[in-house]
Design an enzyme around this catalytic site. Structure first.
Site, PDB file in Angstrom:
ATOM      1  N   VAL A  29       6.758  11.534 -23.831  1.00 20.46           N
ATOM      2  CA  VAL A  29       5.973  10.530 -23.114  1.00 20.46           C
ATOM      3  C   VAL A  29       5.345  11.245 -21.924  1.00 20.46           C
ATOM      4  O   VAL A  29       6.004  12.052 -21.266  1.00 20.46           O
ATOM      5  CB  VAL A  29       6.869   9.386 -22.585  1.00 20.46           C
ATOM      6  CG1 VAL A  29       6.031   8.322 -21.884  1.00 20.46           C
ATOM      7  CG2 VAL A  29       7.689   8.766 -23.711  1.00 20.46           C
ATOM      8  N   CYS A  30       4.061  10.962 -21.666  1.00 13.47           N
ATOM      9  CA  CYS A  30       3.432  11.412 -20.415  1.00 13.47           C
ATOM     10  C   CYS A  30       3.465  12.942 -20.350  1.00 13.47           C
ATOM     11  O   CYS A  30       3.285  13.610 -21.374  1.00 13.47           O
ATOM     12  CB  CYS A  30       4.197  10.750 -19.267  1.00 13.47           C
ATOM     13  SG  CYS A  30       3.398  10.693 -17.666  1.00 13.47           S
ATOM     14  N   THR A  31       3.714  13.520 -19.193  1.00 12.50           N
ATOM     15  CA  THR A  31       3.704  14.977 -19.046  1.00 12.50           C
ATOM     16  C   THR A  31       4.879  15.652 -19.752  1.00 12.50           C
ATOM     17  O   THR A  31       4.964  16.889 -19.735  1.00 12.50           O
ATOM     18  CB  THR A  31       3.714  15.366 -17.548  1.00 12.50           C
ATOM     19  OG1 THR A  31       4.841  14.725 -16.922  1.00 12.50           O
ATOM     20  CG2 THR A  31       2.443  14.904 -16.861  1.00 12.50           C
TER      21      THR A  31
END
Lengths: 221, 221
Positions: free
Chosen positions: B98-100
């Protein structure tokens, strides 16, 4: 800006963490999890716990968010918790709930005569407290905002951000958390879920959580 | 079914808690938060912390979810963490982020030649690791699934539920958590946000988090 998110043993994690992610991004936010006794509070799924401050230590929060959970019914006659909610509501800018958290607002007497929402499994129970069950995602009535099940707290918190700060700020938070929802299905409400899926989920809830509060009250009398 | 959600000091809370809420509802789920050293791990917003198990104690998870955060860059050369990811990936059914968090998958060498996504603020950095930055909400490539910023982990976890169990089960979880998103604005991506809002948020990110990983690598050489 002190925001108190009320949780308790058996709360549903996303009820609390969705609003936290949004509200902690407001200017000068100070978002704290509060619980009846303080300490680490365990959620309704194993291995999830959050640090909290005891209710008694948090007075005059600007915003209150009451989380729901699988154990909400146990606290509906907890006078210490309900008294804290009533006292806090006297000075909040907004008193809010996610999921079955609205039953606690109702039990505290704060929803009398008002439209309000909850998780679909307890929506009808709001009538026990004199509220008008309203099947909408987020229901705003003056300083009281209730929202539907679990994930709705994210939408509710963005509505709060609109009012506490500005629509532009709310949009900025939405972009920061890249909230551009694209679930693989469109089954997130009783109206939208396929009938067979809704029937199974309702049966699982009935078995797992037992009767709704409205049903229990009816059975008592 | 053992699912390990990898977090670290400075993780973004909803990156981890969104997938937790969904994946913990799968049959025989055992979802555990893991971190480099175990113990209580603090998020990038104050007062949020989760209990974790040390990486070394979790071997052969069925699913791995790597959360993002404001400190992800600090772990991109952490050989212990990257080694754990590589070893886990050998036997997972799905390795996800998820995300970075996708930058960590990239740094572990798992995205070489693959399409992948990330938070918009680090999307271009995926190219540093030989991946093709792909601006989509959820990018599925065989056993590797990456998703966009913060809130996208909910959508990603529902895609996982489709594949680990069935589309009907995924719909059932969506209904249980009433995930019928209705944000008050439509500003959740760089393409959809008003230009002025996007410019402000990008400036805040630049000031708060500094250069992207791609920029840092370019500055070094």
């Amino acid at each position: 800006m002190r925001t108190a998110i009320l949780i308790y043993e058996g709360f549903t994690s996303l009820d609390a963490t969705g609003p936290f992610e949004v509200l902690s991004r407001l200017p000068e936010a100070d978002v704290v999890f509060v619980s009846p006794d303080g300490g680490t509070v365990v959620a309704d799924q194993p291995r999830f716990a959050l640090p909290t401050v005891p209710l008694a230590e948090v007075t005059a929060p600007v915003v209150v968010v009451v989380a729901g959970g699988s154990t909400t019914q146990r606290f509906l006659e907890d006078e210490e918790l309900l008294g804290w909610l009533r006292a806090a509501h006297e000075t909040t800018r907004f008193t809010t709930s996610v999921c079955t958290g609205s039953l606690l607002l109702g039990a505290a007497g704060l929803l009398q005569g008002l439209p309000a929402t909850s998780h679909w499994c307890e929506l009808d129970s709001l009538a026990v407290f004199g509220a008008t069950p309203t099947s909408e995602r987020v229901v705003v009535h003056d300083r009281i905002i209730t929202s539907a099940g679990v994930s709705s707290g994210i939408d509710m918190a963005l509505v709060l951000a609109d009012r506490l700060e500005s629509p532009e700020y709310s949009q900025g938070i939405q972009l920061a958390i890249e909230y551009d929802p694209q679930p693989p299905h469109d089954a997130g409400s009783m109206e939208k879920a396929p009938e067979a899926v809704a029937a199974v989920v309702r049966a699982v809830f009935d078995e797992h959580y037992g009767p709704s509060w409205a049903q229990r009250v009816a059975d008592r009398s």
